[in-house]
Motif scaffolding. Structure first.
Motif, PDB file in Angstrom:
ATOM      1  N   VAL A  58      -6.488  28.765 -55.682  1.00 46.26           N
ATOM      2  CA  VAL A  58      -7.155  27.776 -56.518  1.00 46.26           C
ATOM      3  C   VAL A  58      -8.429  28.383 -57.089  1.00 46.26           C
ATOM      4  N   ASP A  59      -8.713  28.032 -58.331  1.00 43.93           N
ATOM      5  CA  ASP A  59      -9.977  28.383 -58.965  1.00 43.93           C
ATOM      6  C   ASP A  59     -10.976  27.301 -58.588  1.00 43.93           C
ATOM      7  N   ILE A  60     -11.955  27.643 -57.744  1.00 44.91           N
ATOM      8  CA  ILE A  60     -12.844  26.612 -57.222  1.00 44.91           C
ATOM      9  C   ILE A  60     -13.784  26.058 -58.283  1.00 44.91           C
ATOM     10  N   THR A  61     -13.914  26.727 -59.424  1.00 48.26           N
ATOM     11  CA  THR A  61     -14.734  26.151 -60.493  1.00 48.26           C
ATOM     12  C   THR A  61     -14.023  24.995 -61.193  1.00 48.26           C
ATOM     13  N   ASP A  62     -12.737  24.818 -60.929  1.00 47.92           N
ATOM     14  CA  ASP A  62     -12.003  23.632 -61.354  1.00 47.92           C
ATOM     15  C   ASP A  62     -12.185  22.609 -60.234  1.00 47.92           C
ATOM     16  N   VAL A  63     -13.196  21.776 -60.357  1.00 50.44           N
ATOM     17  CA  VAL A  63     -13.587  20.895 -59.264  1.00 50.44           C
ATOM     18  C   VAL A  63     -12.465  19.952 -58.862  1.00 50.44           C
ATOM     19  N   ASP A  64     -11.714  19.437 -59.822  1.00 44.03           N
ATOM     20  CA  ASP A  64     -10.604  18.542 -59.482  1.00 44.03           C
ATOM     21  C   ASP A  64      -9.569  19.265 -58.633  1.00 44.03           C
ATOM     22  N   ALA A  65      -9.231  20.492 -59.005  1.00 44.84           N
ATOM     23  CA  ALA A  65      -8.248  21.258 -58.235  1.00 44.84           C
ATOM     24  C   ALA A  65      -8.790  21.610 -56.859  1.00 44.84           C
ATOM     25  N   LEU A  66     -10.058  21.960 -56.782  1.00 42.97           N
ATOM     26  CA  LEU A  66     -10.686  22.280 -55.500  1.00 42.97           C
ATOM     27  C   LEU A  66     -10.639  21.083 -54.562  1.00 42.97           C
ATOM     28  N   GLN A  67     -11.053  19.932 -55.059  1.00 41.64           N
ATOM     29  CA  GLN A  67     -11.057  18.757 -54.193  1.00 41.64           C
ATOM     30  C   GLN A  67      -9.649  18.340 -53.797  1.00 41.64           C
ATOM     31  N   ALA A  68      -8.696  18.493 -54.716  1.00 42.26           N
ATOM     32  CA  ALA A  68      -7.310  18.177 -54.376  1.00 42.26           C
ATOM     33  C   ALA A  68      -6.793  19.095 -53.266  1.00 42.26           C
ATOM     34  N   ALA A  69      -7.176  20.373 -53.310  1.00 36.66           N
ATOM     35  CA  ALA A  69      -6.750  21.308 -52.270  1.00 36.66           C
ATOM     36  C   ALA A  69      -7.325  20.914 -50.910  1.00 36.66           C
ATOM     37  N   ILE A  70      -8.596  20.528 -50.870  1.00 32.93           N
ATOM     38  CA  ILE A  70      -9.214  20.124 -49.606  1.00 32.93           C
ATOM     39  C   ILE A  70      -8.582  18.849 -49.077  1.00 32.93           C
ATOM     40  N   HIS A  71      -8.379  17.869 -49.940  1.00 34.12           N
ATOM     41  CA  HIS A  71      -7.708  16.637 -49.511  1.00 34.12           C
ATOM     42  C   HIS A  71      -6.306  16.938 -49.005  1.00 34.12           C
ATOM     43  N   GLY A  72      -5.619  17.868 -49.666  1.00 33.79           N
ATOM     44  CA  GLY A  72      -4.267  18.215 -49.239  1.00 33.79           C
ATOM     45  C   GLY A  72      -4.234  18.808 -47.847  1.00 33.79           C
ATOM     46  N   VAL A  73      -5.180  19.672 -47.528  1.00 32.53           N
ATOM     47  CA  VAL A  73      -5.251  20.250 -46.179  1.00 32.53           C
ATOM     48  C   VAL A  73      -5.506  19.150 -45.152  1.00 32.53           C
ATOM     49  N   ALA A  74      -6.460  18.277 -45.439  1.00 36.71           N
ATOM     50  CA  ALA A  74      -6.782  17.206 -44.499  1.00 36.71           C
ATOM     51  C   ALA A  74      -5.600  16.275 -44.272  1.00 36.71           C
ATOM     52  N   GLU A  75      -4.905  15.950 -45.333  1.00 38.34           N
ATOM     53  CA  GLU A  75      -3.759  15.056 -45.199  1.00 38.34           C
ATOM     54  C   GLU A  75      -2.616  15.717 -44.447  1.00 38.34           C
ATOM     55  N   ALA A  76      -2.422  17.016 -44.659  1.00 35.92           N
ATOM     56  CA  ALA A  76      -1.334  17.732 -43.983  1.00 35.92           C
ATOM     57  C   ALA A  76      -1.585  17.876 -42.488  1.00 35.92           C
ATOM     58  N   HIS A  77      -2.861  17.952 -42.090  1.00 42.11           N
ATOM     59  CA  HIS A  77      -3.189  18.244 -40.694  1.00 42.11           C
ATOM     60  C   HIS A  77      -3.846  17.079 -39.971  1.00 42.11           C
ATOM     61  N   GLY A  78      -3.880  15.928 -40.602  1.00 42.20           N
ATOM     62  CA  GLY A  78      -4.408  14.750 -39.928  1.00 42.20           C
ATOM     63  C   GLY A  78      -5.909  14.704 -39.810  1.00 42.20           C
TER      64      GLY A  78
END
Length: 251
Positions: A58-78
């Motif tokens: 992910v390109d972290i300067t794309d804030v929407d993509a960055l936040q989606a990646a973090i939310h995805g990790v949290a959702e996948a791992h509880g």
């Protein structure tokens, strides 16, 4: 919800190589379920090599993509227990040659992405859990106005104006966040490396022979500082900036 053993479910940005990889590797060794975030195409290979549970390119300067990646990790791992913001860029243009593109790149990568990564980690994940660790990698450049030689004509070589400004901002951002999130069982701290033998420092001159510890630091030494700040013994440590710099700032 009872806090899980730390470092727990962890995201490390800028983890494909260098200091970020060393941090991720250390937190894996400490029992963390670590996911690497990086724009580099080899981030998946790095994750496999160090035993991380996953990687997101992910390109972290794309804030929407960055936040989606973090939310995805949290959702996948509880949930999400630890976020380490390590991704960075470092322009070295002189002030005369400084371009708006370099300034924006260094601010967007080193500061803006950090702020919105912390936001995504806290809301709703860490706040809902009532626990969490945020660690932001700054630099002693943010304390001393850039590291490296200053030539008589102002030519580049020292860490640049955008990088230095962003790293100073990272230190105060972390203090600000620490005051906001402490009541929710979350800590936020900064690690400020000095000259470290990493890809970002390749080819730069730092004058390390003048330091109290006269050598380049190693990425694993930065990782050790992060390991303390995300570990179970740091519950009462927040809003601090830990220098890993061979004595550059304090000595």
């Amino acid at each position: 919800m009872s806090p899980r053993p730390l470092p727990g479910v962890t995201v490390v940005t800028g983890a494909a190589q260098g200091i970020g990889e060393a941090i991720a590797r250390r937190l894996v060794a400490d029992g963390g379920r670590v996911t690497l975030l990086d724009v580099a195409p080899h981030v998946e290979e790095t994750a496999r090599r160090i035993g991380a549970v996953g990687a997101v390119r992910v390109d972290i300067t794309d804030v929407d993509a960055l936040q989606a990646a973090i939310h995805g990790v949290a959702e996948a791992h509880g949930g999400l227990d630890t976020l380490v913001n390590c991704a960075g860029t470092c322009g070295r243009e002189s002030f005369e040659e400084l371009s708006l593109a370099t300034w924006r790149r260094d601010l967007d990568t080193n500061l803006t992405a950090m702020a919105f990564a912390c936001q995504a980690a806290v809301f709703p994940h860490m706040k809902t859990q009532g626990s969490g660790r945020l660690v932001n990698i700054a630099s002693v450049s943010g304390k001393v106005g850039g590291v490296g030689p200053v030539s008589a004509d102002g030519a580049g070589g020292r860490s640049g104006a955008g990088y230095t400004s962003a790293k100073a901002g990272a230190i105060n951002l972390s203090r600000w966040v620490a005051r906001q999130v402490g009541a929710w069982g979350i800590t936020c701290n900064t690690v400020a490396p000095g000259p470290i033998a990493s890809p970002m420092a390749a080819g730069a001159e730092y004058g390390v022979e003048d330091l109290p510890v006269p050598r380049l630091g190693q990425p694993d030494e930065v990782a050790a500082a992060v390991a303390y700040l995300v570990g179970p013994g740091s519950d009462y440590t927040t809003g601090t900036c830990l220098h890993v710099d061979g004595g550059m700032v304090r000595a």
